[in-house]
Design a protein around this motif. Sequence first.
Motif, mmCIF file in Angstrom:
data_model
loop_
_atom_site.group_PDB
_atom_site.id
_atom_site.type_symbol
_atom_site.label_atom_id
_atom_site.label_comp_id
_atom_site.label_asym_id
_atom_site.label_seq_id
_atom_site.Cartn_x
_atom_site.Cartn_y
_atom_site.Cartn_z
ATOM 1 N N LYS A 183 7.765 -1.385 -4.609
ATOM 2 C CA LYS A 183 6.898 -1.663 -3.468
ATOM 3 C C LYS A 183 5.590 -0.916 -3.709
ATOM 4 C CE LYS A 183 6.855 -1.384 1.609
ATOM 5 N NZ LYS A 183 7.641 -0.945 2.785
ATOM 6 N N SER A 184 4.529 -1.652 -3.978
ATOM 7 C CA SER A 184 3.257 -1.041 -4.340
ATOM 8 C C SER A 184 2.632 -0.311 -3.162
ATOM 9 C CB SER A 184 2.284 -2.099 -4.862
ATOM 10 O OG SER A 184 1.005 -1.535 -5.093
ATOM 11 N N HIS A 185 2.098 0.888 -3.433
ATOM 12 C CA HIS A 185 1.409 1.618 -2.375
ATOM 13 C C HIS A 185 0.000 1.078 -2.169
ATOM 14 C CE1 HIS A 185 -0.668 3.509 -5.706
ATOM 15 N NE2 HIS A 185 -1.456 4.152 -4.863
ATOM 16 N N ALA A 186 -0.475 0.248 -3.111
ATOM 17 C CA ALA A 186 -1.821 -0.329 -2.997
ATOM 18 C C ALA A 186 -1.770 -1.798 -3.406
ATOM 19 C CB ALA A 186 -2.799 0.441 -3.881
ATOM 20 N N PRO A 187 -1.209 -2.674 -2.546
ATOM 21 C CA PRO A 187 -1.105 -4.100 -2.886
ATOM 22 C C PRO A 187 -2.484 -4.746 -2.942
ATOM 23 C CG PRO A 187 -0.566 -3.757 -0.586
ATOM 24 C CD PRO A 187 -0.725 -2.390 -1.193
ATOM 25 N N GLN A 191 -2.508 -9.042 0.789
ATOM 26 C CA GLN A 191 -1.072 -9.141 0.563
ATOM 27 C C GLN A 191 -0.353 -7.985 1.246
ATOM 28 O OE1 GLN A 191 0.264 -9.662 -3.435
ATOM 29 N NE2 GLN A 191 -1.294 -11.193 -3.947
ATOM 30 N N SER A 193 2.489 -5.129 1.690
ATOM 31 C CA SER A 193 3.218 -4.231 0.807
ATOM 32 C C SER A 193 4.709 -4.437 1.041
ATOM 33 C CB SER A 193 2.836 -2.775 1.082
ATOM 34 O OG SER A 193 3.540 -1.908 0.217
ATOM 35 N N GLU A 194 5.382 -5.071 0.097
ATOM 36 C CA GLU A 194 6.807 -5.350 0.232
ATOM 37 C C GLU A 194 7.470 -5.267 -1.134
ATOM 38 O OE1 GLU A 194 7.032 -9.199 1.941
ATOM 39 O OE2 GLU A 194 6.177 -10.220 0.211
ATOM 40 N N ASP A 208 3.956 4.473 -5.650
ATOM 41 C CA ASP A 208 4.798 3.304 -5.424
ATOM 42 C C ASP A 208 6.187 3.768 -4.986
ATOM 43 O OD1 ASP A 208 2.728 1.715 -6.265
ATOM 44 O OD2 ASP A 208 3.607 1.205 -8.201
#
Length: 226
Positions: A183-187, A191, A193-194, A208
Amino acid sequence: MADRRNEPVAVIGLGRFGVALALELVKHGTEVLAVDNDPQEAQRLSGQLPHVVAADATDLEALTQLGINEFGRAVVAIGADIEASILVTSMLAEIGVPDIWAKAQTAQHATILARVGAHHVVTPEHDMGERIAHLLSGHLLDYIEVDDNYAMAKTFPPHDVAGVPLRDSKVRSRYGVTVVGVKSHAPPPGQLSEFTHASGDTVLMSGDVILVVGKVAAVERFAAAD
């Protein structure tokens, strides 16, 4: 494997565990027959659960009159009364309920429940205590032991695996764990964050949140790495 979510379930024993289970099943559309030997407790829950009855589940005739022998699944959620828990479990097996789940207080209790007919035995207090013990380390965001000595955990990636594709980080060979989700901390802009599946091309970044699986010691070692 057949989808059994819509098959009715009998939940016997309406302590905290039994009530939480019954409410969650109803929430997901499962028909539940909730049974407790305390008429006041049954009355109290009648506004929350569609089908609640007060009955002595240690009475074989009472179980038959309730039609529990026609249920495909039943849960013995009786708490502190170990004798009643064992007796009800054995009677459910006697009347032919094909899928019996039972709550155990101790390891010995669990062994007896399995011997008298429970197909699945759960130890929620023990499991929760074990989970919290792992979380208290401070390295894990969430933890679940899915089998003896095998776990899934939510954590952050160590610095030495960040910034390179997973296939080049050699996480599996170095730590003995597999990263299965990220799960990206900076999508990207626009988008959410999932969590997404991780692949060999996935590049982990500091901050992340990742899901890893592996043997318990390996998962803990990986989570504690700088």
